[in-house]
Enzyme design. Structure first.
Site, PDB file in Angstrom:
ATOM      1  CE  LYS A   1       8.914  21.544  43.563  1.00  0.00           C
ATOM      2  NZ  LYS A   1       9.933  20.640  44.084  1.00  0.00           N
TER       3      LYS A   1
ATOM      4  CD  GLN B   1      10.024  17.741  46.563  1.00  0.00           C
ATOM      5  OE1 GLN B   1       9.658  18.149  45.476  1.00  0.00           O
ATOM      6  NE2 GLN B   1      10.609  18.516  47.458  1.00  0.00           N
TER       7      GLN B   1
ATOM      8  CG  ASP C   1      14.698  19.781  40.978  1.00  0.00           C
ATOM      9  OD1 ASP C   1      14.211  20.933  41.019  1.00  0.00           O
ATOM     10  OD2 ASP C   1      14.264  18.826  41.663  1.00  0.00           O
TER      11      ASP C   1
END
Ligand code: NAP
Length: 293
Positions: free
Chosen positions: A52, A96, A119
């Protein structure tokens, strides 16, 4: 059978984003900024976050990685989230997953400001997605929708079977496929580990989205001719012949299922690259304040 090339589409999206970032900078606007919070040293999470960050740099975004050890307290992690919420230079950020067991994952996700939740895991973004309101759609389902659109795959009136009902993939995917929108209008069946006679559902399906994390689960005798198959699964399977000691396996037994398909995604190179491209798209939306002004 046509292979759906997620890598190619992802690169096209990245090029469009890079162009837009250049124009923003020329117009005197600030550089979009994505931050990532990584807890512990899980191999998979390390790789995902590294990819990412690398892709952020490729498109001209600023990126920041904040690391915490496995034993970080929930309080300290929540403070990191609050600091990122209050940092005006950060447009969007991700924590994450998975987090260590001593940390309440839901509490962490709900502490992220919806306007920075690129997200798309915050209940406000999930709720807005269900109501068809502007929101950040979580990256993997958003990536799949874009793949179906790019390949002009007709969804209206089709039978779609989604296997797996997680909050991050299967459940939002089933909602998106059933929506009354140009991509959507499917009759959706959401299968999970308690589904009986799953094969009866998959054999009727025009579109199957496999997101269960069970290598080579979907076999040729479970699908009909002409089906569209989207394989989300990525399981690390030990392999003595691979340099790093493992290979990535999808949820579909590709060699035997592919010949029956009209379209299919490979693993790797299908859904995975689209997840990152979609995260960047959400971050660009956040930088432009297009969803939450
Ligand atoms: P998850 O949270 O473990 O959920 C798995 C789902 O599959 C659950 O709903 C479970 O049912 C269902 N399931 C498990 N075994 C089943 C079976 N035999 N028959 C029917 N349903 C079954 O997984 P996830 O986070 O959604 O991830 C799924 C896969 O996608 C994993 O391989 C993951 O690595 C991959 N993934 C890939 C990307 C990408 O960018 N490519 C992104 C996210 C995830 P229950 O609810 O009944 O337990």
């Amino acid at each position: 059978m046509q292979l759906i090339d997620g890598k190619k589409i992802s690169i096209q999206i990245q090029e469009q984003i890079a162009l837009e970032v250049k124009q923003m900078l020329l117009a005197g606007k600030k550089q979009p900024h994505l931050a990532a919070v990584l807890v512990g040293n899980d191999g998979g999470s390390e790789t995902y976050v590294a990819n990412k960050i690398k892709t952020c740099e490729k498109v001209g975004f600023k990126s920041t990685l904040i690391r915490h050890p496995e034993y970080v307290t929930e309080e300290k992690l929540l403070q990191t989230v609050i600091d990122l919420n209050n940092n005006n230079d950060v447009d969007g950020f991700i924590v994450q997953l998975p987090l260590p067991r001593h940390i309440n994952e839901q509490k962490v996700l709900e502490t992220i400001l919806p306007s920075k939740d690129v997200d798309g895991f915050h209940p406000i973004n999930v709720g807005r997605m269900v109501l068809n309101l502007p929101c950040y759609v979580s990256a993997t389902p958003y990536g799949i929708v874009q793949l179906l659109e790019k390949y002009n795959i007709q969804t209206s009136g089709k039978n779609c079977v989604v296997i797996g009902r997680s909050h991050i993939v299967g459940s939002p995917m089933s909602i998106l496929m059933a929506k009354n929108t140009s991509l959507g209008n499917c009759t959706v069946t959401l299968c999970h580990s308690k589904t009986e006679n799953l094969i009866n559902h998959t054999k009727q399906a025009d579109i199957i989205i496999c997101a269960l994390g069970s290598p080579e689960f979907l076999k040729a005798d479970m699908v009909k001719e002409g089906v569209v198959v989207i394989d989300v699964g990525t399981t690390r399977v030990e392999s003595t012949s691979a340099k790093n000691g493992f290979v990535l396996k999808g949820d579909v037994k590709f060699d035997e299922v592919a010949p029956k398909c009209s379209f299919i995604t490979p693993v790797p190179g299908g859904v995975g690259p689209m997840t990152i491209a979609s995260l960047l798209k959400n971050t660009l939306l956040a930088a432009k304040k297009e969803i939450y002004s």
